[in-house]
Write a protein that holds these residues in place. Structure first.
Motif, PDB file in Angstrom:
ATOM      1  N   LEU A 114     -30.932 -30.990  19.080  1.00 38.60           N
ATOM      2  CA  LEU A 114     -32.313 -30.665  19.436  1.00 38.60           C
ATOM      3  C   LEU A 114     -32.368 -29.560  20.484  1.00 38.60           C
ATOM      4  N   ASN A 115     -31.446 -29.617  21.422  1.00 34.13           N
ATOM      5  CA  ASN A 115     -31.389 -28.590  22.456  1.00 34.13           C
ATOM      6  C   ASN A 115     -31.089 -27.216  21.855  1.00 34.13           C
ATOM      7  N   LEU A 116     -30.148 -27.175  20.934  1.00 34.07           N
ATOM      8  CA  LEU A 116     -29.772 -25.898  20.308  1.00 34.07           C
ATOM      9  C   LEU A 116     -30.885 -25.366  19.416  1.00 34.07           C
ATOM     10  N   LEU A 117     -31.604 -26.263  18.747  1.00 32.59           N
ATOM     11  CA  LEU A 117     -32.719 -25.828  17.904  1.00 32.59           C
ATOM     12  C   LEU A 117     -33.836 -25.177  18.719  1.00 32.59           C
ATOM     13  N   SER A 118     -33.887 -25.489  19.992  1.00 31.38           N
ATOM     14  CA  SER A 118     -34.916 -24.883  20.839  1.00 31.38           C
ATOM     15  C   SER A 118     -34.497 -23.507  21.358  1.00 31.38           C
ATOM     16  N   LYS A 119     -33.273 -23.088  20.992  1.00 29.19           N
ATOM     17  CA  LYS A 119     -32.762 -21.822  21.527  1.00 29.19           C
ATOM     18  C   LYS A 119     -32.298 -20.839  20.450  1.00 29.19           C
ATOM     19  N   PHE A 120     -31.967 -21.346  19.270  1.00 30.93           N
ATOM     20  CA  PHE A 120     -31.462 -20.498  18.193  1.00 30.93           C
ATOM     21  C   PHE A 120     -32.374 -20.606  16.974  1.00 30.93           C
ATOM     22  N   PRO A 121     -32.480 -19.536  16.165  1.00 29.28           N
ATOM     23  CA  PRO A 121     -33.270 -19.637  14.937  1.00 29.28           C
ATOM     24  C   PRO A 121     -32.628 -20.526  13.881  1.00 29.28           C
ATOM     25  N   LEU A 122     -31.279 -20.646  13.921  1.00 33.26           N
ATOM     26  CA  LEU A 122     -30.583 -21.440  12.921  1.00 33.26           C
ATOM     27  C   LEU A 122     -29.605 -22.406  13.590  1.00 33.26           C
ATOM     28  N   VAL A 133     -37.447 -19.615  16.959  1.00 32.84           N
ATOM     29  CA  VAL A 133     -36.319 -20.527  17.184  1.00 32.84           C
ATOM     30  C   VAL A 133     -36.509 -21.795  16.357  1.00 32.84           C
ATOM     31  N   GLY A 134     -35.406 -22.410  15.994  1.00 31.81           N
ATOM     32  CA  GLY A 134     -35.447 -23.696  15.302  1.00 31.81           C
ATOM     33  C   GLY A 134     -36.080 -23.661  13.938  1.00 31.81           C
ATOM     34  N   GLU A 135     -35.883 -22.573  13.187  1.00 29.89           N
ATOM     35  CA  GLU A 135     -36.558 -22.444  11.892  1.00 29.89           C
ATOM     36  C   GLU A 135     -35.745 -23.043  10.747  1.00 29.89           C
ATOM     37  N   TYR A 136     -34.427 -22.950  10.827  1.00 32.59           N
ATOM     38  CA  TYR A 136     -33.584 -23.420   9.722  1.00 32.59           C
ATOM     39  C   TYR A 136     -32.476 -24.344  10.231  1.00 32.59           C
ATOM     40  N   ILE A 137     -32.205 -25.383   9.451  1.00 32.23           N
ATOM     41  CA  ILE A 137     -30.994 -26.189   9.618  1.00 32.23           C
ATOM     42  C   ILE A 137     -30.164 -25.995   8.359  1.00 32.23           C
ATOM     43  N   LEU A 138     -28.929 -25.557   8.524  1.00 33.21           N
ATOM     44  CA  LEU A 138     -28.009 -25.359   7.407  1.00 33.21           C
ATOM     45  C   LEU A 138     -26.952 -26.449   7.452  1.00 33.21           C
ATOM     46  N   THR A 139     -26.619 -27.026   6.307  1.00 34.70           N
ATOM     47  CA  THR A 139     -25.503 -27.971   6.266  1.00 34.70           C
ATOM     48  C   THR A 139     -24.491 -27.513   5.229  1.00 34.70           C
ATOM     49  N   LEU A 155     -24.221 -14.000  10.788  1.00 35.97           N
ATOM     50  CA  LEU A 155     -25.185 -14.688  11.653  1.00 35.97           C
ATOM     51  C   LEU A 155     -24.715 -14.876  13.093  1.00 35.97           C
ATOM     52  N   ALA A 156     -23.687 -14.145  13.485  1.00 43.20           N
ATOM     53  CA  ALA A 156     -23.177 -14.285  14.847  1.00 43.20           C
ATOM     54  C   ALA A 156     -24.294 -14.029  15.857  1.00 43.20           C
ATOM     55  N   GLY A 157     -24.433 -14.915  16.825  1.00 53.28           N
ATOM     56  CA  GLY A 157     -25.449 -14.781  17.850  1.00 53.28           C
ATOM     57  C   GLY A 157     -26.800 -15.347  17.473  1.00 53.28           C
ATOM     58  N   ARG A 158     -26.964 -15.675  16.185  1.00 54.57           N
ATOM     59  CA  ARG A 158     -28.248 -16.200  15.710  1.00 54.57           C
ATOM     60  C   ARG A 158     -28.168 -17.682  15.351  1.00 54.57           C
ATOM     61  N   VAL A 159     -26.948 -18.178  15.244  1.00 51.93           N
ATOM     62  CA  VAL A 159     -26.765 -19.543  14.759  1.00 51.93           C
ATOM     63  C   VAL A 159     -25.917 -20.347  15.734  1.00 51.93           C
ATOM     64  N   ALA A 160     -26.289 -21.606  15.935  1.00 51.15           N
ATOM     65  CA  ALA A 160     -25.470 -22.555  16.685  1.00 51.15           C
ATOM     66  C   ALA A 160     -24.773 -23.455  15.676  1.00 51.15           C
ATOM     67  N   ILE A 161     -23.509 -23.772  15.923  1.00 50.73           N
ATOM     68  CA  ILE A 161     -22.716 -24.545  14.962  1.00 50.73           C
ATOM     69  C   ILE A 161     -22.274 -25.864  15.589  1.00 50.73           C
ATOM     70  N   LEU A 162     -22.523 -26.958  14.878  1.00 51.16           N
ATOM     71  CA  LEU A 162     -22.076 -28.280  15.302  1.00 51.16           C
ATOM     72  C   LEU A 162     -21.235 -28.900  14.190  1.00 51.16           C
TER      73      LEU A 162
END
Length: 381
Positions: free
Chosen positions: A13-21, A97-103, A118-125
């Motif tokens: 949730l924290n990352l979705l508030s900071k990255f678009p993906l 921010v927080g527009e897409y979740i990719l799995t 997508l470097a810099g635009r996506v957070a990866i978990l």
């Protein structure tokens, strides 16, 4: 079974508030889809394993993404790598921010495409199967042996499937489906033998030439097959610690498995009682402890910095963890009885790395400090 909240949720949730993906990767059936849909139940869900969705995304990616925006889960996105460059353009244009979740369950392709586009635009978990703590928040686990045999895959707990029914089918499906997609393995039987041989050597140094000789394949193929297991979250290498402390160290990696239920199945272990006399009891406990520490880091959104250490005089520490500038040496023992000999490797390591912390994790009940070494039982992990 009610839904078990995943400990990675707050970081997501924290990352979705900071990255678009936000990209969530992990093994097949580790709960990525359920997690994404519970995380954002109001998002539109699109499964790219479905032929109609995949064909639309492949043939007209721009139209596809314009149809799905402002809150979308794109499931199994590795099927359509063409989308990534378009996602880059559209998310830059909209700057939301927080527009897409990719799995995606195939880490190799997802990471490769993300790195390029997508470097810099996506957070990866990375979402692995349930951790011990995620399970014990809801159910009682009688012993570490039960946890090892049952593993952590959500579906197994959701439908109360016996390990001997769940894991052989999981492994067979993985080999027949994912391995064919990832690598052109013509002889799946030989690949399965490789997987079983690797299971028998979990916690040991990975020696390519031994596998090459036993299977009658070249070392390049051995390394390629292990890479397949790594990129599909079946097995991982634990590297040797890179600082030598003025001693010659071994540089080979050790190999462990991302789920102990899978490992037990490959070893023919069906019940917790089987571990009482099994040769792999020690390596399985070691694998479990390392895996739990790894999950704790991943669920916090951290990149685990885990190693082993051994010098050319056979002085060894099972696990080194580097965190916040500190180094912790950890010895892991499956014995329920404490012996002072367990501390030998840790004491030696403290002499050459006096700033390090030292811990023993074992299967007994003792919890105390001795000679500057913290002794903990597994239940406290």
């Amino acid at each position: 079974m009610d839904y078990f909240d995943r400990h990675i949720k707050s970081k997501a949730l924290n990352l979705l508030s900071k990255f678009p993906l936000l990209a969530v990767t992990g093994p097949r059936q580790s709960g990525k889809t359920t997690f994404a849909r519970k995380l954002k139940p109001d998002f539109t869900y699109v499964n790219l394993e479905l032929p109609e969705a995949r064909n639309f995304a492949k043939t007209d990616p721009l139209a596809f993404l314009r149809s799905y925006q402002n809150g979308v889960i794109l499931d199994e996105v590795q099927w359509v790598p063409e989308l990534f460059s378009y996602l880059q353009v559209l998310t830059d244009e909209r700057n939301i921010v927080g527009e897409y979740i990719l799995t995606g369950s195939q880490n190799f392709l997802l990471s490769n495409q993300i790195t390029q586009s997508l470097a810099g635009r996506v957070a990866i978990l990375n979402l692995l199967p349930f951790s011990k703590q995620e399970l014990t928040d809801h159910i009682t686990i009688p012993s570490w042996e039960d946890l090892v045999v049952n593993g952590g895959y959500p579906r197994k707990y959701q439908f109360d499937i016996a390990p001997n029914d769940y894991y052989p089918n999981y492994i067979q499906t993985y080999i027949e489906r994912d391995v064919r997609q990832i690598l052109n393995v013509m002889d799946l039987g030989n690949f399965q033998k490789f997987l079983q041989l690797l299971a028998g050597r979990a916690g040991q140094l990975f020696n390519q030439s031994n596998f090459s000789n036993e299977l009658g394949i070249d070392q390049k193929t051995v390394n390629s097959w292990l890479s397949v297991l790594e990129t599909s979250f079946i097995a991982f290498r634990l590297p040797s610690y890179y600082r030598n402390f003025n001693k010659r160290i071994l540089k080979s990696s050790k190999v462990y498995f991302y789920d102990t239920g899978v490992l037990c199945s490959l070893l023919g272990i069906k019940r917790a009682e089987d571990l009482n006399v099994h040769f792999a009891r020690g390596p399985l406990f070691e694998n479990l402890v390392i895996l739990e520490l790894m999950k704790k880091e991943l669920n916090s959104g951290e990149v685990p910095a885990l190693y082993y250490w051994r010098d050319n005089h056979q002085n060894e520490v099972d696990l080194l963890q580097e965190k916040d500038g500190k180094l912790t040496a950890i010895e892991i023992k499956s014995s329920e009885t404490f012996h002072t000999d367990f501390l030998k490797g840790l004491k030696y390591f403290q002499k050459i790395a006096p700033e390090s912390l030292a811990k023993l994790i074992y299967a007994g009940s003792l919890s105390q400090e001795r000679e500057g070494i913290q002794i903990s039982n597994f239940s406290e992990l």
